[in-house]
Design a protein around this motif. Structure first.
Motif, PDB file in Angstrom:
ATOM      1  N   PHE A   7       0.818  -1.210   0.000  1.00 31.16           N
ATOM      2  CA  PHE A   7       0.000   0.000   0.000  1.00 31.16           C
ATOM      3  C   PHE A   7       0.852   1.260   0.000  1.00 31.16           C
ATOM      4  O   PHE A   7       2.009   1.246   0.396  1.00 31.16           O
ATOM      5  N   THR A   8       0.234   2.322  -0.461  1.00 30.44           N
ATOM      6  CA  THR A   8       0.788   3.669  -0.342  1.00 30.44           C
ATOM      7  C   THR A   8      -0.340   4.593   0.081  1.00 30.44           C
ATOM      8  O   THR A   8      -1.514   4.318  -0.183  1.00 30.44           O
ATOM      9  N   THR A   9       0.034   5.670   0.738  1.00 28.86           N
ATOM     10  CA  THR A   9      -0.942   6.687   1.114  1.00 28.86           C
ATOM     11  C   THR A   9      -0.501   8.004   0.485  1.00 28.86           C
ATOM     12  O   THR A   9       0.679   8.252   0.291  1.00 28.86           O
ATOM     13  N   GLU A  10      -1.453   8.834   0.160  1.00 28.40           N
ATOM     14  CA  GLU A  10      -1.173  10.133  -0.451  1.00 28.40           C
ATOM     15  C   GLU A  10      -1.996  11.196   0.245  1.00 28.40           C
ATOM     16  O   GLU A  10      -3.019  10.882   0.843  1.00 28.40           O
ATOM     17  N   VAL A  63      -5.754   6.029   8.534  1.00 31.53           N
ATOM     18  CA  VAL A  63      -5.084   6.976   7.634  1.00 31.53           C
ATOM     19  C   VAL A  63      -6.068   7.954   7.002  1.00 31.53           C
ATOM     20  O   VAL A  63      -5.727   9.119   6.783  1.00 31.53           O
ATOM     21  N   LEU A  64      -7.278   7.506   6.738  1.00 32.06           N
ATOM     22  CA  LEU A  64      -8.267   8.410   6.162  1.00 32.06           C
ATOM     23  C   LEU A  64      -8.659   9.511   7.140  1.00 32.06           C
ATOM     24  O   LEU A  64      -8.906  10.649   6.732  1.00 32.06           O
ATOM     25  N   THR A  65      -8.696   9.188   8.425  1.00 32.53           N
ATOM     26  CA  THR A  65      -9.003  10.231   9.419  1.00 32.53           C
ATOM     27  C   THR A  65      -7.767  11.037   9.795  1.00 32.53           C
ATOM     28  O   THR A  65      -7.885  12.006  10.530  1.00 32.53           O
ATOM     29  N   SER A  66      -6.600  10.650   9.260  1.00 34.93           N
ATOM     30  CA  SER A  66      -5.356  11.378   9.539  1.00 34.93           C
ATOM     31  C   SER A  66      -4.899  12.214   8.346  1.00 34.93           C
ATOM     32  O   SER A  66      -3.762  12.669   8.309  1.00 34.93           O
ATOM     33  N   GLY A  67      -5.763  12.369   7.351  1.00 40.36           N
ATOM     34  CA  GLY A  67      -5.448  13.274   6.255  1.00 40.36           C
ATOM     35  C   GLY A  67      -5.131  12.649   4.914  1.00 40.36           C
ATOM     36  O   GLY A  67      -4.892  13.368   3.946  1.00 40.36           O
ATOM     37  N   ARG A  70      -5.887   9.588  -0.597  1.00 35.20           N
ATOM     38  CA  ARG A  70      -5.895   8.423  -1.483  1.00 35.20           C
ATOM     39  C   ARG A  70      -5.071   7.310  -0.848  1.00 35.20           C
ATOM     40  O   ARG A  70      -4.003   7.564  -0.292  1.00 35.20           O
ATOM     41  N   VAL A  71      -5.581   6.094  -0.934  1.00 43.66           N
ATOM     42  CA  VAL A  71      -4.853   4.921  -0.474  1.00 43.66           C
ATOM     43  C   VAL A  71      -4.874   3.916  -1.617  1.00 43.66           C
ATOM     44  O   VAL A  71      -5.939   3.533  -2.094  1.00 43.66           O
ATOM     45  N   SER A  72      -3.685   3.540  -2.073  1.00 42.92           N
ATOM     46  CA  SER A  72      -3.575   2.501  -3.095  1.00 42.92           C
ATOM     47  C   SER A  72      -3.213   1.218  -2.375  1.00 42.92           C
ATOM     48  O   SER A  72      -2.249   1.190  -1.604  1.00 42.92           O
ATOM     49  N   LEU A  73      -3.968   0.169  -2.630  1.00 44.71           N
ATOM     50  CA  LEU A  73      -3.852  -1.056  -1.842  1.00 44.71           C
ATOM     51  C   LEU A  73      -3.949  -2.272  -2.748  1.00 44.71           C
ATOM     52  O   LEU A  73      -4.797  -2.320  -3.638  1.00 44.71           O
ATOM     53  N   GLN A  74      -3.080  -3.221  -2.507  1.00 45.98           N
ATOM     54  CA  GLN A  74      -3.126  -4.493  -3.230  1.00 45.98           C
ATOM     55  C   GLN A  74      -2.933  -5.607  -2.227  1.00 45.98           C
ATOM     56  O   GLN A  74      -2.039  -5.549  -1.384  1.00 45.98           O
ATOM     57  N   VAL A  75      -3.749  -6.649  -2.325  1.00 49.46           N
ATOM     58  CA  VAL A  75      -3.636  -7.817  -1.456  1.00 49.46           C
ATOM     59  C   VAL A  75      -3.491  -9.043  -2.355  1.00 49.46           C
ATOM     60  O   VAL A  75      -4.292  -9.233  -3.281  1.00 49.46           O
ATOM     61  N   ASN A  76      -2.456  -9.854  -2.081  1.00 46.23           N
ATOM     62  CA  ASN A  76      -2.203 -11.064  -2.853  1.00 46.23           C
ATOM     63  C   ASN A  76      -2.182 -12.274  -1.937  1.00 46.23           C
ATOM     64  O   ASN A  76      -1.619 -12.205  -0.829  1.00 46.23           O
TER      65      ASN A  76
END
Length: 83
Positions: A7-10, A63-67, A70-76
């Motif tokens: 994941f990454t956060t923006e 993270v959404l409540t911390s500003g 966008r969150v890019s997420l991949q689960v494998n």
């Protein structure tokens, strides 16, 4: 089942880690996961299905409540059974 989450956060800030990035790092490092790799441009962790899904739920909520805007997420799926 074993999972890997990436994941990454923006938004990004190259001068100073934004609050959402600090929170993301704390969530993942404090979760019951293994093979954790936290970096400035992406993060990965592995673990059992319940542990990964619990961490992802907490990660998204915090993270959404911390500003994060966008969150890019991949689960494998990376394997069956325990580690």
């Amino acid at each position: 089942m074993r999972l890997r989450v990436e994941f990454t956060t923006e938004p990004f800030d190259l001068d100073e880690a934004p609050a959402h990035a600090v929170v993301a790092r704390e969530v993942i490092q404090n979760a019951e996961l293994d093979a954790v790799d936290v970096g400035p441009f992406g993060n990965t962790a592995e673990g059992g299905v319940d542990e990964v899904l619990t961490a992802v739920d907490s990660l998204l909520r915090r993270v959404l409540t911390s500003g994060a805007t966008r969150v890019s997420l991949q689960v494998n799926v990376i394997g069956e059974g325990p580690k």
